[in-house]
Design a protein around this motif. Structure first.
Motif, PDB file in Angstrom:
ATOM      1  N   ILE A 146      -1.705   8.978  -1.372  1.00  0.00           N
ATOM      2  CA  ILE A 146      -2.881   8.939  -0.294  1.00  0.00           C
ATOM      3  C   ILE A 146      -2.238   9.715   1.053  1.00  0.00           C
ATOM      4  O   ILE A 146      -0.808   9.766   1.347  1.00  0.00           O
ATOM      5  N   LYS A 147      -3.015  10.435   1.541  1.00  0.00           N
ATOM      6  CA  LYS A 147      -2.792  11.441   2.564  1.00  0.00           C
ATOM      7  C   LYS A 147      -1.694  12.279   2.222  1.00  0.00           C
ATOM      8  O   LYS A 147      -0.755  12.732   2.938  1.00  0.00           O
ATOM      9  N   ASP A 199      -3.391  14.154  -4.687  1.00  0.00           N
ATOM     10  CA  ASP A 199      -3.859  13.586  -3.269  1.00  0.00           C
ATOM     11  C   ASP A 199      -4.847  12.575  -3.560  1.00  0.00           C
ATOM     12  O   ASP A 199      -5.649  12.584  -4.360  1.00  0.00           O
ATOM     13  N   GLY A 200      -4.964  11.440  -2.634  1.00  0.00           N
ATOM     14  CA  GLY A 200      -5.714  10.507  -2.893  1.00  0.00           C
ATOM     15  C   GLY A 200      -5.364   9.099  -3.452  1.00  0.00           C
ATOM     16  O   GLY A 200      -3.906   8.933  -3.790  1.00  0.00           O
ATOM     17  N   ARG A 201      -6.071   8.258  -3.910  1.00  0.00           N
ATOM     18  CA  ARG A 201      -5.889   6.832  -4.638  1.00  0.00           C
ATOM     19  C   ARG A 201      -5.687   7.103  -6.048  1.00  0.00           C
ATOM     20  O   ARG A 201      -5.276   5.921  -6.599  1.00  0.00           O
ATOM     21  N   ASP A 202      -6.186   8.115  -6.697  1.00  0.00           N
ATOM     22  CA  ASP A 202      -6.503   7.994  -8.100  1.00  0.00           C
ATOM     23  C   ASP A 202      -5.861   9.060  -8.902  1.00  0.00           C
ATOM     24  O   ASP A 202      -5.631  10.282  -8.213  1.00  0.00           O
ATOM     25  N   ALA A 214      -0.290   9.255  -7.561  1.00  0.00           N
ATOM     26  CA  ALA A 214      -1.312   9.333  -6.275  1.00  0.00           C
ATOM     27  C   ALA A 214      -0.836   9.241  -5.161  1.00  0.00           C
ATOM     28  O   ALA A 214      -0.036   8.153  -4.900  1.00  0.00           O
ATOM     29  N   SER A 239       0.731  -1.179   0.015  1.00  0.00           N
ATOM     30  CA  SER A 239       0.084   0.016   0.040  1.00  0.00           C
ATOM     31  C   SER A 239       0.818   1.312   0.014  1.00  0.00           C
ATOM     32  O   SER A 239       1.832   1.304   0.440  1.00  0.00           O
ATOM     33  N   ASP A 240       0.410   2.234  -0.661  1.00  0.00           N
ATOM     34  CA  ASP A 240       1.180   3.532  -0.808  1.00  0.00           C
ATOM     35  C   ASP A 240       0.746   4.217   0.580  1.00  0.00           C
ATOM     36  O   ASP A 240       1.278   5.457   0.883  1.00  0.00           O
ATOM     37  N   SER A 241      -0.168   3.847   1.498  1.00  0.00           N
ATOM     38  CA  SER A 241      -0.671   4.512   2.488  1.00  0.00           C
ATOM     39  C   SER A 241       0.428   4.343   3.676  1.00  0.00           C
ATOM     40  O   SER A 241       0.805   3.239   4.168  1.00  0.00           O
TER      41      SER A 241
END
Length: 233
Positions: free
Chosen positions: A146-147, A130-133, A144, A6-8
């Motif tokens: 995340i956070k 910003d985000g997933r997309d 993209a 995950s990129d998070s």
């Protein structure tokens, strides 16, 4: 089963405040300048979704950049002015409630980010969104994040510009529709806003008719349909 990636980042991996590390790494790979992209207004019942694109000057990054949600309105206004005075380029784009209803809020948000990026007076070599997309149709590579507004100063700057711009638009709308209280809730589903909708009905082209409580099938929508039969169909 292969481990998932995950990129998070984990809670403890996030910097206390966003920094310029992501941008610096991309620039070392030969991509400069780097633009940050973010939006404001995905959740409200009324008003546009507004996106901003910002290319910061690495030598003149304003102090205090942070996730716009962690800043007060006064702090955002101060940083908005600082960003506009020091950034290499700033661009803003918005899609109205009717456009959101015609597609969906995710597509509208990504399209607003694309338009903001394409509107920059300095062409970015790379973008952080910003985000997933990743916004479709960008003319430069994009990642993209995340956070992103908690990790990248460029994204945080874009988030602040988008938020301040949208709030100003909704406060302006309040001058013409004071009984809705847009100057206080800027279109979000507060008790005051819902009460105003129940009392006066939705405003054409300002309220998002694809959202609850307007969307067909929602319990609140059925209640509103009884009160405002013109909403049906």
């Amino acid at each position: 089963m292969a481990p998932s990636h995950s990129d998070s980042p984990s809670l403890f991996d996030l910097p206390v405040r966003p920094d310029f590390v992501l941008e610096s790494g991309i620039m070392r790979e030969g991509y400069a300048p780097v633009a940050g992209l973010d939006e404001a207004g995905r959740g409200p019942l009324a008003g546009p979704v507004v996106a901003a694109a910002v290319i910061l000057d690495p030598e003149r990054i304003p102090n205090g950049l942070d996730d716009s949600k962690r800043l007060s309105a006064e702090q955002r206004e101060v940083l908005f002015r600082a960003i506009c005075e020091t950034a290499l380029a700033v661009s803003v784009a918005s899609l109205c409630a009717s456009s959101i209803d015609g597609s969906n809020i995710l597509k509208a948000s990504l399209e607003a980010m694309r338009r903001a990026a394409e509107g920059l007076c300095v062409r970015p070599a790379y973008a952080l969104a910003d985000g997933r997309d990743i916004p479709p149709g960008l003319s430069c590579p994009c990642r993209a994040v995340i956070k992103g507004d908690q990790r990248s100063q460029s994204v945080a700057a874009a988030a602040i510009v988008a938020k301040v711009t949208r709030d100003r638009m909704m406060i302006r709308a309040s001058d013409f529709t004071p009984h809705y209280g847009f100057d206080s809730h800027v279109g979000y589903a507060t008790a005051r806003h819902r009460s105003a909708i129940a009392a006066y009905g939705p405003i054409t082209r300002l309220h998002r008719m694809s959202f609850a409580p307007f969307k067909t099938g929602d319990e609140a929508s059925r209640a509103l349909s009884e009160e405002f039969p013109q909403l049906e169909g």
